[in-house]
Every structure is written in C-alpha cells, then in structure tokens.
Write an enzyme that holds these catalytic residues in place. Structure first.
Site, PDB file in Angstrom:
ATOM      1  N   GLY A 239      -5.771   7.028  34.131  1.00 19.36           N
ATOM      2  CA  GLY A 239      -5.029   5.922  34.712  1.00 19.36           C
ATOM      3  C   GLY A 239      -3.386   5.572  35.057  1.00 19.36           C
ATOM      4  O   GLY A 239      -3.309   5.089  35.684  1.00 19.36           O
ATOM      5  N   GLU A 275      -9.011  10.535  29.876  1.00 20.71           N
ATOM      6  CA  GLU A 275      -9.197  11.676  30.877  1.00 20.71           C
ATOM      7  C   GLU A 275      -8.386  11.436  32.601  1.00 20.71           C
ATOM      8  O   GLU A 275      -8.252  10.451  33.287  1.00 20.71           O
ATOM      9  CB  GLU A 275     -10.715  10.293  31.669  1.00 20.71           C
ATOM     10  N   GLY A 277      -6.342  12.734  35.129  1.00 20.17           N
ATOM     11  CA  GLY A 277      -6.105  13.281  36.908  1.00 20.17           C
ATOM     12  C   GLY A 277      -4.278  13.326  36.822  1.00 20.17           C
ATOM     13  O   GLY A 277      -4.277  14.491  36.932  1.00 20.17           O
ATOM     14  N   ARG A 314      -4.127  10.525  51.226  1.00 19.49           N
ATOM     15  CA  ARG A 314      -3.768   9.545  50.489  1.00 19.49           C
ATOM     16  C   ARG A 314      -2.950   8.674  51.310  1.00 19.49           C
ATOM     17  O   ARG A 314      -2.853   7.650  51.208  1.00 19.49           O
ATOM     18  CB  ARG A 314      -2.369  10.253  49.353  1.00 19.49           C
ATOM     19  N   TYR A 318      -4.363   5.410  51.502  1.00 21.91           N
ATOM     20  CA  TYR A 318      -4.263   3.907  50.791  1.00 21.91           C
ATOM     21  C   TYR A 318      -2.742   3.292  51.466  1.00 21.91           C
ATOM     22  O   TYR A 318      -2.055   3.206  50.043  1.00 21.91           O
ATOM     23  CB  TYR A 318      -3.695   5.060  49.454  1.00 21.91           C
ATOM     24  N   CYS A 346      -6.592  13.459  65.868  1.00 20.89           N
ATOM     25  CA  CYS A 346      -6.716  12.524  66.748  1.00 20.89           C
ATOM     26  C   CYS A 346      -6.438  10.884  66.477  1.00 20.89           C
ATOM     27  O   CYS A 346      -7.893  10.433  67.109  1.00 20.89           O
ATOM     28  CB  CYS A 346      -7.547  13.050  67.756  1.00 20.89           C
ATOM     29  N   GLU A 347      -5.054  10.232  66.001  1.00 25.79           N
ATOM     30  CA  GLU A 347      -5.660   9.177  65.075  1.00 25.79           C
ATOM     31  C   GLU A 347      -4.241   8.398  65.455  1.00 25.79           C
ATOM     32  O   GLU A 347      -3.603   9.114  64.522  1.00 25.79           O
ATOM     33  CB  GLU A 347      -6.958   9.353  63.738  1.00 25.79           C
ATOM     34  N   TYR A 375      -5.478  14.392  43.786  1.00 25.73           N
ATOM     35  CA  TYR A 375      -6.578  13.886  45.557  1.00 25.73           C
ATOM     36  C   TYR A 375      -6.094  13.999  46.362  1.00 25.73           C
ATOM     37  O   TYR A 375      -5.604  13.501  47.516  1.00 25.73           O
ATOM     38  CB  TYR A 375      -6.132  12.095  45.016  1.00 25.73           C
TER      39      TYR A 375
HETATM   40  N1  LLP Z   1     -11.626   8.501  34.153  1.00 23.41           N
HETATM   41  C1  LLP Z   1     -12.551   8.276  35.620  1.00 23.41           C
HETATM   42  C2  LLP Z   1     -13.589   7.645  35.198  1.00 23.41           C
HETATM   43  C3  LLP Z   1     -12.081   7.999  37.043  1.00 23.41           C
HETATM   44  O1  LLP Z   1     -12.564   7.473  37.949  1.00 23.41           O
HETATM   45  C4  LLP Z   1     -10.831   8.306  37.420  1.00 23.41           C
HETATM   46  C5  LLP Z   1      -9.993   8.466  39.236  1.00 23.41           C
HETATM   47  C6  LLP Z   1      -9.657   8.951  36.126  1.00 23.41           C
HETATM   48  C7  LLP Z   1     -10.957   9.541  35.459  1.00 23.41           C
HETATM   49  C8  LLP Z   1      -8.845   9.793  36.475  1.00 23.41           C
HETATM   50  O2  LLP Z   1      -8.047   8.835  36.780  1.00 23.41           O
HETATM   51  P1  LLP Z   1      -6.436   9.418  36.818  1.00 23.41           P
HETATM   52  O3  LLP Z   1      -6.147   9.708  35.806  1.00 23.41           O
HETATM   53  O4  LLP Z   1      -5.751  10.087  37.895  1.00 23.41           O
HETATM   54  O5  LLP Z   1      -5.417   7.924  37.954  1.00 23.41           O
HETATM   55  N2  LLP Z   1      -8.173   8.915  45.571  1.00 23.41           N
HETATM   56  C9  LLP Z   1      -7.578   8.279  45.098  1.00 23.41           C
HETATM   57  C10 LLP Z   1      -7.413   7.976  43.266  1.00 23.41           C
HETATM   58  C11 LLP Z   1      -8.889   7.958  43.000  1.00 23.41           C
HETATM   59  C12 LLP Z   1      -9.201   7.489  41.527  1.00 23.41           C
HETATM   60  C13 LLP Z   1     -10.638   7.587  41.014  1.00 23.41           C
HETATM   61  N3  LLP Z   1     -11.170   7.372  39.995  1.00 23.41           N
HETATM   62  C14 LLP Z   1      -5.359   8.932  45.060  1.00 23.41           C
HETATM   63  O6  LLP Z   1      -5.458   9.257  45.548  1.00 23.41           O
HETATM   64  O7  LLP Z   1      -5.071   7.734  44.524  1.00 23.41           O
END
Ligand code: LLP
Length: 424
Positions: A239, A275, A277, A314, A318, A346-347, A375
């Site tokens: 997060g 976790e 990402g 994105r 968002y 086409c949007e 993402y």
């Molecule tokens: N762990 C769990 C259980 C999650 O659901 C997520 C992200 C992460 C870890 C990783 O979170 P991060 O460190 O990446 O914030 N598509 C969206 C983001 C969706 C995140 C979903 N879950 C975007 O492009 O902003």
C-alpha cells in the site's frame, strides 16, 4: 529514484537509449528497469532489517515471469491472489515456502492446487473459506499455516476504488470477530493459525492510517496470545504510495514506513511480512507511445497516441496522473503548449490527460508515460482488438523482450467459429 534519465538529450533506461527499443520493438511498449526494481526491493529489506522479515512482492502489480525471477533471485517472496499468479511465481522459480496466498474469493480448486504444490501461508478472508480450506487440507492429510485478514475499519485516505480497510469494503473479517474466528480455527482440522494479516489499501501517501491499523493488529496479537494462540507472523500488506507527479510532495519513504512498523509492532517478536507491489514496480516501468496525429480541436489541441486505455487504464479508471516526457529532451526554455493527450479507442474516457503542458512532439515522435510499471501491463486488455502491449526488461546495457507483441493472427487465432456456424 529510478533509472530513466536523459543522457546527452536522449531518455535512457539504465544504459540503453529508449529510441533504440522503440525502433526495434515498436510502440506502444512497456519498458522496465531491473536496477530500479532491485533498488526498491532492497529499500524495503533495509527498512525492516532489524526485524526478521520477508518482503512478499505483490505479483498483481507487474507479474511478468522475468520480473518475478529477478526479484525472487534477490530473495523476495511473493504475494499471489489467484492460481494464475501462483503458477507465474512457481514458473519463475520461487519456492512455495516463500509464497503467500491472499485474495477474497479463492476457490476450492485454487486452494487445493497450492496445498498440493507448496505454500507458505494462506490469508483467510471469510469464514466459509476457512471451513472449506479446513475440509480440503484435512482430506489431503496436511496442516496449512493460515492467518486471518482482519478488516480494521480504518480509512486509508486513498482513491475509493483502491481503499480496502473500511468496514464497508468486501475485504477481510471484521476485527471484532477475530477472536471467535481464531477459536474456531483452533478447533478445525487441517489449519494452523500462525499470524494475522491486514491490508488497508493502495497508494497511501500518509502513514497515519497504517499507524492506526497496525496499532489495532498489535492489540489483537496480545488478545489472541492471551487466548492461547501462537501468533508468530504479522502480514502487514502493501500500500505504500509513490510520487506520480514530479511536482508533488513525495510520499513517505520505505525507511519511514519501516520505522513505523518497528514502533507499532516491533516489540511483539513476530516475523514481519509485507506485500508491496506499486512501490517496487511503479517507478521501475514506463510506457512508450508514439504520436499518431496532432489534431486541432475547438479551443484545444489533441495529441492522438498509439497507446490507449486498453494498454494503460489507470487514467481512465482512477483519474490517475502519469507524467509524460518526450524521448528527446527539450532544450531548456523550449516552448510548451497545452494538449489533451488521448488514445485511439472509441470512448471519450480514453483520455490520458487534459490541457497538459507539453513540448512540441512531431507526428511519429515517441513519448514515455512515467511511473507506469505497476498496474500497467497487468491491467491491459485487447479492447478494440488491439494486441496486448509487449514488455521489455533492461539490465545495464542488456535488454530483452520479455513478452512479445502478439501478431494479429495469434490474437484472432485463439478464437473459434463453431461447426454449426461454419460455411457448409
Ligand atoms: N496485498 C494485497 C492483499 C492487495 O490487495 C494489494 C493491492 C497489495 C498487497 C499491493 O498493494 P500496493 O503495494 O501495490 O499498493 N490497480 C490499482 C491498484 C490496486 C491495488 C490492489 N491491491 C491502481 O492501478 O492504482
């Protein structure tokens, strides 16, 4: 910091000039920097270093097997949310003991698959899932390490579509139910509670929501231990946000986050799992796109690119901001003009940004969307019958295509006309 910098007026990925990749692979294309990915992983490792820990990279952010192999070889574990992601991690050589399985709707088949093939822990998200997993594990004669993902009802203060820790969100088990749920786990065969899991949302730019959530997890750890459970791992989720706009205030650093983790849960003697990402992959990737047409409109000018919402969703989904820079550095003081940067889909929603001040880029010129590594490719689709965007990995002066652009024949060849429709 990332490794996409101008050198002699040309944007490079590490030591590779990006025009070389654009010319060879074509556009649109994602390009990742291995040095940046590894640097971000190391920052988390260092931030948590005083505590026993495992950084479980969230595969959903950028799940190409080459990226997983790079991070896995550097010691990362993986956080997966589907059998597909689990198989990707295993294909990249990550052992099951370093993979945690998260996700709100794991099927029985998916849970059985990871039990057969090796898993570090399963993060339970509901009571029906808990009972199903118990049945499956018991029938296979194994005992699976589990945590319960608790929903702490904390406002992550992020975009509503990626906020996950409020009571109204679909994720986790209400923290107030946790003691009853752990009591049931202790009675169920096939399950062994090893810790607690929490994840409150993505792109957090303030540490306070983490502080609140982790304080609740610390209290719950004490309460569960008093109830006789062995809580030895805390999975604190992902997060942490990244700076998308160069002009914005920078969000907290992994080191600030690490200090917060130590402060809030460091005294509990638990192994810490996280976790992340986005922070690992986001600024480690860019999307290259070419200008197809420059078009004058009513009171505005459009730059129509060959990349679209199907390649990078994105902004459409968002309202997200991505910095856009030309591959050839504009001269200092070069004129800029406001452009609506759009794709060919086409949007009207296929708009990357409006009235963005950009330097002059001719038709055929190539631009880079920064911070597109997380993402981006993983959320791409073939909408408008646009073949899936390819991916390239750079390491030093080496580069390789890690997912080729499918040909039109491959894309269409996956589909089949049933006999009863085929011509006689
Ligand atoms: N762990 C769990 C259980 C999650 O659901 C997520 C992200 C992460 C870890 C990783 O979170 P991060 O460190 O990446 O914030 N598509 C969206 C983001 C969706 C995140 C979903 N879950 C975007 O492009 O902003």
């Amino acid at each position: 910091m990332d490794h996409f910098l101008y050198r002699d007026g040309v944007l490079h990925a590490e030591d590779v000039p990006l025009p070389e990749i654009a010319a060879s692979v074509g556009t649109p294309a994602y390009v990742y920097s291995a040095a940046t990915l590894l640097r971000h992983l190391r920052l988390f490792d260092e931030a948590l270093a005083p505590l026993p820990h495992l950084v479980c990279y969230a595969v959903k952010a950028a799940g190409n097997v080459a990226i997983l192999k790079l991070l896995g070889d550097a010691g990362a574990g993986m956080d997966v949310v589907s059998e597909g992601e689990y198989r990707r991690a295993r294909a990249a050589g990550i052992p099951g003991e370093r993979i945690v399985f998260s996700g709100v709707g794991k099927t029985r088949a998916e849970m059985a698959h990871v039990l057969r093939n090796g898993i570090r822990q399963i993060n339970l998200e509901s009571e029906p899932e808990m009972r199903a997993l118990s049945e499956i594990a018991a029938s296979m004669g194994v005992e699976v390490p589990v945590t319960v993902r608790v929903n702490p009802d904390v406002d992550a203060k992020t975009h509503e579509k990626i906020s996950t820790g409020l009571a109204e969100n679909k994720f986790g088990i209400p923290i107030a139910r946790a003691r009853a749920v752990y009591a049931e786990i202790a009675r169920l065969p096939g399950l062994r509670a090893v810790g607690i899991d929490v994840h409150i949302g993505s792109q957090l730019t303030d540490l306070q929501p983490f502080r609140e959530a982790y304080a609740k997890v610390a209290d719950l750890t004490m309460a569960l231990r008093a109830d006789g459970h062995r809580i030895e791992r805390l999975d604190l989720g992902g997060g942490l946000g990244i700076p998308y706009a160069r002009s914005n205030l920078a969000p907290p650093l992994p080191s600030d986050y690490g200090a917060l983790v130590r402060e809030t849960v460091g005294h509990l003697g638990c192994e810490i799992e996280i976790e992340p990402g986005r922070l690992i992959a986001g600024n480690a990737g860019i999307l290259l796109a070419s200008v197809v047409w420059r078009k004058g409109g009513e009171g505005r000018d459009f730059l129509i690119l060959d990349a679209a919402m199907n390649d990078l969703v994105r902004p459409a989904m968002y309202g997200a901001h991505h910095d856009i820079v030309p591959l050839h550095e504009p001269a200092p003081g070069a004129e800029t003009a406001p452009y609506d940067v759009v794709g060919p889909v086409c949007e009207t929603g296929d708009t990357f940004c409006k009235a963005r001040e950009l330097p002059h880029v001719p038709e055929g010129g190539v631009l880079a969307f920064r911070s597109a590594g997380a993402y981006g490719a993983t959320m791409a689709s073939e909408y408008n019958a646009r073949p899936l965007v390819p991916e390239v990995l750079v390491q030093g002066s080496d580069w390789a295509v890690i997912r080729p652009r499918p040909s039109y024949e491959e894309m269409i060849g996956r589909e089949a006309i049933p006999d009863w429709l085929a011509a006689p």
